[in-house]
Design a protein around this motif. Structure first.
Motif, PDB file in Angstrom:
ATOM      1  N   TYR A  91       0.541  -1.198  -0.219  1.00 36.69           N
ATOM      2  CA  TYR A  91       0.221   0.457  -0.064  1.00 36.69           C
ATOM      3  C   TYR A  91       0.272   1.034  -0.410  1.00 36.69           C
ATOM      4  N   TYR A 147      -0.726  -2.897  -4.694  1.00 36.94           N
ATOM      5  CA  TYR A 147      -1.872  -2.240  -4.206  1.00 36.94           C
ATOM      6  C   TYR A 147      -2.471  -0.692  -5.099  1.00 36.94           C
ATOM      7  N   THR A 195     -10.987 -13.740  -8.095  1.00 37.92           N
ATOM      8  CA  THR A 195     -11.935 -13.416  -7.047  1.00 37.92           C
ATOM      9  C   THR A 195     -12.959 -13.980  -8.009  1.00 37.92           C
ATOM     10  N   GLY A 245     -12.722  -2.204   0.100  1.00 39.17           N
ATOM     11  CA  GLY A 245     -11.576  -2.991  -0.822  1.00 39.17           C
ATOM     12  C   GLY A 245     -12.357  -3.685  -1.994  1.00 39.17           C
ATOM     13  N   GLY A 301     -11.836  -4.208  -5.094  1.00 43.83           N
ATOM     14  CA  GLY A 301     -11.095  -4.432  -6.697  1.00 43.83           C
ATOM     15  C   GLY A 301     -11.416  -3.171  -7.612  1.00 43.83           C
ATOM     16  N   ILE A 329     -15.158   2.163  -0.212  1.00 46.26           N
ATOM     17  CA  ILE A 329     -13.363   2.811   0.840  1.00 46.26           C
ATOM     18  C   ILE A 329     -12.465   1.824   0.107  1.00 46.26           C
ATOM     19  N   ASP A 330     -11.343   2.232  -0.258  1.00 45.19           N
ATOM     20  CA  ASP A 330     -10.611   1.557  -0.841  1.00 45.19           C
ATOM     21  C   ASP A 330      -9.064   1.499  -0.679  1.00 45.19           C
ATOM     22  N   LEU A 331      -7.985   1.286  -0.339  1.00 42.03           N
ATOM     23  CA  LEU A 331      -6.932   1.739  -0.307  1.00 42.03           C
ATOM     24  C   LEU A 331      -6.028   2.325  -1.225  1.00 42.03           C
ATOM     25  N   LEU A 359      -6.625   1.656  -7.727  1.00 39.38           N
ATOM     26  CA  LEU A 359      -8.186   0.662  -8.137  1.00 39.38           C
ATOM     27  C   LEU A 359      -9.978   1.899  -8.246  1.00 39.38           C
ATOM     28  N   ASN A 418     -15.263  -9.052   0.227  1.00 35.03           N
ATOM     29  CA  ASN A 418     -14.920 -10.296  -0.494  1.00 35.03           C
ATOM     30  C   ASN A 418     -13.499  -9.952  -1.064  1.00 35.03           C
ATOM     31  N   GLU A 419     -12.921 -10.517   0.154  1.00 33.19           N
ATOM     32  CA  GLU A 419     -11.571 -10.535   0.285  1.00 33.19           C
ATOM     33  C   GLU A 419     -10.668  -9.399   0.813  1.00 33.19           C
TER      34      GLU A 419
HETATM   35  C1  LIG Z   1      -7.707  -8.893  -2.756  1.00 34.01           C
HETATM   36  S1  LIG Z   1      -8.269  -7.884  -2.855  1.00 34.01           S
HETATM   37  C2  LIG Z   1     -10.044  -7.817  -3.443  1.00 34.01           C
HETATM   38  C3  LIG Z   1     -11.176  -7.580  -4.610  1.00 34.01           C
HETATM   39  C4  LIG Z   1     -12.379  -7.241  -4.644  1.00 34.01           C
HETATM   40  N1  LIG Z   1     -13.331  -7.412  -3.249  1.00 34.01           N
HETATM   41  C5  LIG Z   1     -12.518  -8.714  -5.117  1.00 34.01           C
HETATM   42  O1  LIG Z   1     -13.688  -9.339  -4.833  1.00 34.01           O
HETATM   43  O2  LIG Z   1     -12.541  -8.696  -6.618  1.00 34.01           O
HETATM   44  C6  LIG Z   1      -8.217  -6.356  -2.167  1.00 34.01           C
HETATM   45  C7  LIG Z   1      -9.287  -5.144  -1.973  1.00 34.01           C
HETATM   46  O3  LIG Z   1      -8.550  -4.569  -0.666  1.00 34.01           O
HETATM   47  C8  LIG Z   1      -8.177  -2.968  -0.385  1.00 34.01           C
HETATM   48  N2  LIG Z   1      -8.508  -3.460   0.722  1.00 34.01           N
HETATM   49  C9  LIG Z   1      -7.220  -3.501   2.365  1.00 34.01           C
HETATM   50  N3  LIG Z   1      -7.083  -3.405   2.896  1.00 34.01           N
HETATM   51  C10 LIG Z   1      -8.157  -2.629   3.173  1.00 34.01           C
HETATM   52  C11 LIG Z   1      -9.085  -1.676   4.393  1.00 34.01           C
HETATM   53  N4  LIG Z   1      -8.400  -1.548   5.394  1.00 34.01           N
HETATM   54  N5  LIG Z   1      -9.920  -0.731   4.089  1.00 34.01           N
HETATM   55  C12 LIG Z   1     -10.670  -0.731   2.402  1.00 34.01           C
HETATM   56  N6  LIG Z   1      -9.861  -1.324   1.806  1.00 34.01           N
HETATM   57  C13 LIG Z   1      -8.572  -2.251   1.800  1.00 34.01           C
HETATM   58  C14 LIG Z   1      -7.197  -3.621  -1.449  1.00 34.01           C
HETATM   59  O4  LIG Z   1      -6.503  -1.962  -1.931  1.00 34.01           O
HETATM   60  C15 LIG Z   1      -8.122  -4.054  -3.042  1.00 34.01           C
HETATM   61  O5  LIG Z   1      -9.350  -3.525  -3.214  1.00 34.01           O
END
Ligand SMILES: C[S@@+](CC[C@H](N)C(=O)[O-])C[C@H]1O[C@@H](n2cnc3c(N)ncnc32)[C@H](O)[C@@H]1O
Length: 378
Positions: free
Chosen positions: A41, A48, A67, A99, A101, A123-125, A129, A161-162
């Motif tokens: 990050y 990411y 995913t 997150g 994605g 909300i995404d870091l 993305l 999700n993930e």
């Molecule tokens: C493995 S990807 C999954 C993406 C999507 N949910 C999917 O299923 O295709 C992980 C995602 O979580 C985000 N992420 C990780 N830590 C986070 C946090 N603390 N808050 C928000 N997003 C986060 C990453 O930037 C990325 O978009």
């Protein structure tokens, strides 16, 4: 310990230098959680934060892993059945996705939920993305918004999700050869040639349950994911949360035979277990300890009526079947059915992925857990 040689490419050089500087300014060692946060990050440099495609069904697209929402839109359409029920039960009209994605799940949910959702917050870091999500979701401009920080109070249904598996973990290593099998925190140092190297330091940290036996043992703990559940607990006034991810309950997580931990890297649809190599070019994850997530929710001291309850915990297969996936599959051509079957097949995502649902206040009977609920196994 043995040094790990890395050959930083031009793409990763800046990130490598940035992490080396972080290690040096911390006195020569950082915990794995910090290393992972930097690798994934660091703004502009982390995995990411960069432009790599990341998600996709095949390595030919330049993607690293697939995913569920990337595999088939039936995933989001089926999850929408549960989200629709949760919106109605909680009398709310907002969805919060963490997150997101590529934005695929958001699109699937928005299309399936229609007017039941007034506002969809992402909300995404990752800034890159976010740009991808904005492009995919232009049709829903006005309904979708992006936030960097959570508001003081939220209402609605949270989905992730993930995302829990993408949160930094701390590594704990028990050295079987030591008197008493002492525990160490495994972190990262730098060799004279700039290569990253594993380094263990004695620690008072322990896994949440005792690990039988005196053998060498490597595992993870998840304080960041637990803190995340607490933050949501503080902010969510009314609503529920659904987390889908790979992982287990703690008996399985900390089984004496699972002695190598669960940290995995993904690049070009190949998995490897060395996060110190090709930093910035691959995803790094750890399985979710769902017991720790449920306990973080249940044990959070919140005012009466404001506490979390566990709504359910089950496999992705049970959850999606309960929400009506088989009927949706029947309407698909063979190719669509084949992809959707991967969501529920035991040796694909069906058993390995779990769904944990939490709600504010008294629990209610959620459709996704009607059969096969495993909350008692947490
Ligand atoms: C493995 S990807 C999954 C993406 C999507 N949910 C999917 O299923 O295709 C992980 C995602 O979580 C985000 N992420 C990780 N830590 C986070 C946090 N603390 N808050 C928000 N997003 C986060 C990453 O930037 C990325 O978009």
């Amino acid at each position: 310990m043995q040094a790990v040689t890395t050959e930083p490419t031009s793409l990763t050089t800046a990130l490598h230098t940035h992490i080396v500087q972080a290690i040096q300014s911390a006195g020569g060692w950082i915990g794995f959680d910090r290393f992972l946060a930097l690798a994934l990050y660091t703004p502009g440099l982390g995995y990411y934060a960069g432009d790599l495609p990341k998600f996709g069904a095949m390595p030919q697209s330049g993607s690293d892993f697939v995913t569920a929402p990337e595999l088939t839109p039936l995933f989001g359409q089926t999850l929408a059945v549960q989200v629709a029920e949760a919106l109605a039960r909680t009398g709310t009209d907002e969805v919060w996705e963490f997150g997101a994605g590529s934005g695929a799940l958001a699109l699937q949910l928005l299309e399936a939920l229609g007017d039941a959702v007034r506002c969809y917050t992402i909300i995404d870091l990752s800034g890159t993305l976010r740009a991808r999500q904005q492009l995919l979701l232009t049709k829903y401009e006005g309904k979708v918004r992006w936030l960097h920080a959570l508001p003081e109070q939220m209402e609605g249904i949270i989905v992730g999700n993930e995302v829990l598996d993408a949160m930094p973990v701390q590594l704990l290593a028990r050295h079987g050869g030591d008197v008493d099998g002492r525990w160490h925190e495994r972190g990262v140092g730098v060799e004279a040639d700039g290569a990253f190297i594993w380094e263990d330091r004695p620690t008072d940290l322990r896994p949440p349950i005792d690990i039988e036996g005196p053998h060498d043992y490597l595992t993870e703990i998840h304080p960041q994911a637990q803190a995340f559940i607490h933050t949501l607990g503080d902010r969510l006034v009314r609503g529920a949360a659904f987390f889908i991810d790979y992982g287990f309950g703690e008996d399985e997580y900390y089984h004496p035979q699972r002695h190598m931990g669960t940290v995995m890297c993904h690049r070009a649809h190949q998995a490897d277990d060395n996060p110190l190599l090709d930093v910035g070019l691959k995803d790094i994850t750890a399985h979710v300890n769902f017991t720790a997530m449920a306990l973080a929710a249940q044990d959070q001291p919140l005012p009466a009526g404001q506490g979390w309850s566990v709504l359910g915990y089950t496999t992705q297969a049970h959850f999606l079947i309960n929400c009506g996936l088989p009927a949706k599959m029947e309407q698909q051509p063979l190719s669509g059915r084949t992809l959707a079957a991967k969501l529920i097949m035991e040796h694909e995502m069906g058993e390995f992925f779990k769904v944990l649902a939490l709600c504010k206040g008294e629990p209610w009977e959620a459709i996704g857990f009607a059969r096969g609920d495993r909350t008692h196994r947490l």
